[in-house]
Design an enzyme around this catalytic site. Structure first.
Site, PDB file in Angstrom:
ATOM      1  CD  GLN A 168      32.612  -2.293 -42.954  1.00  0.00           C
ATOM      2  OE1 GLN A 168      33.771  -1.427 -42.780  1.00  0.00           O
ATOM      3  NE2 GLN A 168      31.944  -2.630 -42.324  1.00  0.00           N
ATOM      4  CG  PHE A 169      32.422  -8.030 -38.627  1.00  0.00           C
ATOM      5  CD1 PHE A 169      31.020  -8.259 -38.317  1.00  0.00           C
ATOM      6  CD2 PHE A 169      32.710  -6.965 -37.900  1.00  0.00           C
ATOM      7  CE1 PHE A 169      30.430  -8.019 -36.897  1.00  0.00           C
ATOM      8  CE2 PHE A 169      32.807  -6.420 -36.873  1.00  0.00           C
ATOM      9  CZ  PHE A 169      31.117  -6.888 -36.591  1.00  0.00           C
ATOM     10  CB  THR A 170      29.403  -5.183 -40.786  1.00  0.00           C
ATOM     11  OG1 THR A 170      29.693  -3.559 -41.181  1.00  0.00           O
ATOM     12  CG2 THR A 170      30.070  -4.365 -39.229  1.00  0.00           C
TER      13      THR A 170
END
Length: 143
Positions: A76-78
């Protein structure tokens, strides 16, 4: 490294109409949304896995280590979005794929080495994550 942990009664990841990862615990499990930044390394991934495995957020203040609860790990890079300026998030703090992907794998492998039943999503894919949050309980872990 940031891990957004949700206590769940079920969770699954779907990519292209196919389920690629699923947990359906007899009681409770954990969904771990994992973000990696530029300074993270394998030692940190291992330490975070230990922290998650022993985190007492299940019923009766138990940890996944106590119950053998399964964990679904999803990149989950966000989690590293910067929204301080303007209306468009910046993703500069998120590590690029060559850094992040091996660390997501190292995190999942470290959990398995501790004895956790682990399912995963697909790094970089457009994923549909379905879950039933239990409680609801959601905790942000950082190291």
């Amino acid at each position: 490294m940031r891990v957004l942990v949700q206590r769940v009664t079920s969770a699954r990841v779907v990519v292209g109409g196919q389920t690629v990862g699923r947990i359906e615990p007899a009681g409770q499990g954990l969904l771990a949304l994992v973000g990696i930044t530029h300074t993270d390394d394998e030692a940190l991934a291992t330490k975070m896995a230990e922290k998650l495995w022993r985190l007492r957020i299940l019923d009766d203040e138990r940890a996944a280590a106590d119950t053998g609860a399964p964990i679904l790990v999803v990149s989950q890079f966000t989690l590293y979005a910067n929204t301080v300026k303007g209306r468009r998030p910046s993703w500069n703090a998120a590590a690029p794929r060559p850094v992040a992907e091996p660390l997501i794998d190292a995190f999942a492998d470290a959990l398995r080495a501790l004895g956790a039943p682990v399912a995963t999503g697909v790094f970089g894919a457009h994923m549909a994550v379905e879950l039933v949050n239990d409680g609801p309980v959601t905790v942000l872990l950082e190291l």
